[in-house]
Design an enzyme around this catalytic site. Structure first.
Site, PDB file in Angstrom:
ATOM      1  N   HIS A  85      -7.089   0.905  -6.610  1.00 36.85           N
ATOM      2  CA  HIS A  85      -7.330  -0.010  -5.482  1.00 36.85           C
ATOM      3  C   HIS A  85      -7.919  -1.313  -6.043  1.00 36.85           C
ATOM      4  O   HIS A  85      -9.088  -1.631  -5.837  1.00 36.85           O
ATOM      5  CB  HIS A  85      -8.287   0.650  -4.486  1.00 36.85           C
ATOM      6  CG  HIS A  85      -8.267   0.049  -3.114  1.00 36.85           C
ATOM      7  ND1 HIS A  85      -7.524  -1.069  -2.788  1.00 36.85           N
ATOM      8  CD2 HIS A  85      -8.909   0.405  -1.971  1.00 36.85           C
ATOM      9  CE1 HIS A  85      -7.711  -1.373  -1.527  1.00 36.85           C
ATOM     10  NE2 HIS A  85      -8.536  -0.496  -1.006  1.00 36.85           N
ATOM     11  N   CYS A  95     -16.392   1.522  -0.038  1.00 33.88           N
ATOM     12  CA  CYS A  95     -15.242   0.652   0.249  1.00 33.88           C
ATOM     13  C   CYS A  95     -14.840   0.688   1.721  1.00 33.88           C
ATOM     14  O   CYS A  95     -14.135  -0.201   2.181  1.00 33.88           O
ATOM     15  CB  CYS A  95     -14.071   1.036  -0.643  1.00 33.88           C
ATOM     16  SG  CYS A  95     -13.501   2.707  -0.367  1.00 33.88           S
ATOM     17  N   ARG A 125       0.879  -1.180   0.000  1.00 39.07           N
ATOM     18  CA  ARG A 125       0.000   0.000   0.000  1.00 39.07           C
ATOM     19  C   ARG A 125       0.910   1.222   0.000  1.00 39.07           C
ATOM     20  O   ARG A 125       1.657   1.431   0.964  1.00 39.07           O
ATOM     21  CB  ARG A 125      -0.921  -0.016   1.219  1.00 39.07           C
ATOM     22  CG  ARG A 125      -1.605   1.329   1.430  1.00 39.07           C
ATOM     23  CD  ARG A 125      -2.744   1.259   2.413  1.00 39.07           C
ATOM     24  NE  ARG A 125      -3.878   0.551   1.833  1.00 39.07           N
ATOM     25  CZ  ARG A 125      -5.100   0.559   2.361  1.00 39.07           C
ATOM     26  NH1 ARG A 125      -5.344   1.232   3.467  1.00 39.07           N
ATOM     27  NH2 ARG A 125      -6.077  -0.098   1.777  1.00 39.07           N
ATOM     28  N   ASP A 154     -17.307   6.949  -1.845  1.00 39.30           N
ATOM     29  CA  ASP A 154     -16.096   6.793  -1.029  1.00 39.30           C
ATOM     30  C   ASP A 154     -15.817   8.155  -0.392  1.00 39.30           C
ATOM     31  O   ASP A 154     -16.451   9.164  -0.772  1.00 39.30           O
ATOM     32  CB  ASP A 154     -14.932   6.351  -1.945  1.00 39.30           C
ATOM     33  CG  ASP A 154     -13.638   6.045  -1.185  1.00 39.30           C
ATOM     34  OD1 ASP A 154     -13.680   5.911   0.056  1.00 39.30           O
ATOM     35  OD2 ASP A 154     -12.586   5.948  -1.840  1.00 39.30           O
ATOM     36  N   GLN A 212      -9.748  -3.990  -3.702  1.00 37.78           N
ATOM     37  CA  GLN A 212     -11.080  -3.544  -3.297  1.00 37.78           C
ATOM     38  C   GLN A 212     -12.095  -3.843  -4.391  1.00 37.78           C
ATOM     39  O   GLN A 212     -13.157  -4.417  -4.140  1.00 37.78           O
ATOM     40  CB  GLN A 212     -11.048  -2.033  -3.009  1.00 37.78           C
ATOM     41  CG  GLN A 212     -12.390  -1.455  -2.640  1.00 37.78           C
ATOM     42  CD  GLN A 212     -12.889  -1.992  -1.315  1.00 37.78           C
ATOM     43  OE1 GLN A 212     -12.169  -1.941  -0.337  1.00 37.78           O
ATOM     44  NE2 GLN A 212     -14.102  -2.508  -1.261  1.00 37.78           N
ATOM     45  N   ARG A 268     -13.558  -8.915   0.988  1.00 36.80           N
ATOM     46  CA  ARG A 268     -12.122  -8.644   0.805  1.00 36.80           C
ATOM     47  C   ARG A 268     -11.340  -9.908   1.166  1.00 36.80           C
ATOM     48  O   ARG A 268     -10.401 -10.283   0.472  1.00 36.80           O
ATOM     49  CB  ARG A 268     -11.670  -7.480   1.707  1.00 36.80           C
ATOM     50  CG  ARG A 268     -12.180  -6.102   1.306  1.00 36.80           C
ATOM     51  CD  ARG A 268     -11.586  -5.614   0.007  1.00 36.80           C
ATOM     52  NE  ARG A 268     -10.136  -5.512   0.026  1.00 36.80           N
ATOM     53  CZ  ARG A 268      -9.437  -4.480   0.511  1.00 36.80           C
ATOM     54  NH1 ARG A 268     -10.071  -3.435   1.000  1.00 36.80           N
ATOM     55  NH2 ARG A 268      -8.108  -4.480   0.469  1.00 36.80           N
TER      56      ARG A 268
HETATM   57  N1   CP Z   1     -11.251  -0.402   1.984  1.00 34.44           N
HETATM   58  C1   CP Z   1     -10.003  -0.485   2.482  1.00 34.44           C
HETATM   59  O1   CP Z   1      -9.023  -0.720   1.760  1.00 34.44           O
HETATM   60  O2   CP Z   1      -9.922  -0.317   3.826  1.00 34.44           O
HETATM   61  P1   CP Z   1      -8.583  -0.095   4.672  1.00 34.44           P
HETATM   62  O3   CP Z   1      -8.022   1.250   4.249  1.00 34.44           O
HETATM   63  O4   CP Z   1      -9.004  -0.118   6.099  1.00 34.44           O
HETATM   64  O5   CP Z   1      -7.615  -1.187   4.336  1.00 34.44           O
HETATM   65  N1  NVA Z   2     -10.007   6.505  -1.519  1.00 30.06           N
HETATM   66  C1  NVA Z   2      -9.681   6.071  -0.175  1.00 30.06           C
HETATM   67  C2  NVA Z   2      -9.873   4.603  -0.057  1.00 30.06           C
HETATM   68  C3  NVA Z   2      -9.565   4.033   1.304  1.00 30.06           C
HETATM   69  C4  NVA Z   2      -9.706   2.538   1.349  1.00 30.06           C
HETATM   70  C5  NVA Z   2      -8.252   6.464   0.152  1.00 30.06           C
HETATM   71  O1  NVA Z   2      -7.386   6.327  -0.713  1.00 30.06           O
HETATM   72  O2  NVA Z   2      -8.007   6.917   1.276  1.00 30.06           O
END
Ligand code: CP
Ligand code: NVA
Length: 295
Positions: A126, A253, A99, A213, A129, A281
């Site tokens: 993502h 998400c 990430r 989101d 997701q 997930r």
């Molecule tokens: N939706 C998602 O990726 O959640 P987290 O940021 O908690 O991993």
């Molecule tokens: N768009 C959000 C998704 C979190 C899972 C972010 O990047 O923070």
């Protein structure tokens, strides 16, 4: 199937059919020893609940092991350059989930690793997701051909991956964002299937699924006040739902900023499938791990 999943576009329609079937299978049989002896490295530059938990629990349930590496542990690109992190992990682990802030970091890891690299969220995409989201829809209807998905809010990383999903699975999208917040994914070849608008009411008309989101993604915290002003009209609330199909599904998400992009009555109401997405997930990523790490 490609060795790395950096973008949702790395998955083909055939890969997805196979992954949906496998997700359903692992959802039924939680524990196995299929990945016994395999180790997954989890690199995080940003916080996480779902991604961290489901990759760690997923490896455990498949008989393998996951090693969580927090931002301060590695100092990716600061304490050690990205290629060297990739080279080290390739000597010990069977796969890397990362990430990152910049999407280029996850692609650079893949370039220098000799093991599969999975994007667990970057500023651009993502894919894990959206894999779980597509499995969630597939579980409920198995057919994407007559599906219309409305995206309401920021054209962010999740939205970019959904744009790829719409092309690969053949569903249509209506994307409502404030001006200047449209998705970055190319949509030229999808003009007939994807409509971009600045009007949320128009976007949700006839939609089977409404997806939103947060307005401020991780890394954009300095823009929060400006975004709160710009996105005020883009909330999923009872009034917006009155404009949509009676049986439409509402997706998010998570994490949600309740009272901003979505109201409590909607996220906790009968249309919401957000915790199905969250549960899936685990299952969808287990299917992906089986596919990428079994060799
Ligand atoms: N939706 C998602 O990726 O959640 P987290 O940021 O908690 O991993
Ligand atoms: N768009 C959000 C998704 C979190 C899972 C972010 O990047 O923070």
């Amino acid at each position: 199937m490609k060795r790395d999943v950096l973008s949702f576009a790395d998955l083909t329609a055939d890969d997805l059919s196979e992954l949906f079937e496998a997700s359903r299978r692992v959802k039924g049989e939680r524990i196995s020893s299929a990945l016994g002896g395999k180790i997954l490295a989890l690199i995080f530059e940003k916080p996480s609940l779902r991604t961290r938990f489901t990759f760690e629990a997923g490896m455990y349930e498949l008989g393998g092991y996951a090693v969580y590496l927090a931002p301060q542990d590695i100092g990716l690109g600061k304490r050690e350059c990205v290629p060297d992190v990739a080279r080290n992990l390739s000597r010990w682990a069977s796969g890397i989930m990362a990430r990152t802030f910049e999407h280029a970091t996850v692609t650079e890891l893949a370039r220098y690793a000799s093991i599969p690299v999975i994007n667990g969220l970057s500023d651009l995409e993502h894919p894990c997701q959206v894999l779980a989201d597509m499995f969630t829809i597939w579980e409920k209807r198995e057919d994407f051909s007559n599906l219309k998905l409305a995206w309401v809010g920021d054209g962010n990383n999740v939205c970019n991956s959904l744009v790829h999903a719409s092309r690969i699975l053949g569903f249509s999208m209506s994307i409502a964002t404030p001006r200047g917040y449209e998705p970055r994914s190319k949509i030229e070849d999808q003009r007939s299937k994807i409509k971009i608008t600045n009007d949320p009411m128009e976007a949700v008309q006839d939609a089977d699924v409404i997806y939103t989101d947060v307005w401020t993604s991780m890394g954009q915290e300095a823009e929060r006040e400006k975004r709160l002003e710009k996105f005020g009209e883009f909330q999923i609330n009872g009034k917006l739902l009155n404009n949509a199909k009676r049986n439409c599904l509402v997706m998010h998400c998570l994490p949600a900023h309740r009272g901003e992009e979505i109201t409590d009555d909607v996220i906790d109401g009968p249309h919401s499938i957000v915790f199905d997405q969250s549960e899936n997930r685990l299952h969808a990523q287990k299917a992906l791990l089986l596919k990428l790490l079994s060799k």
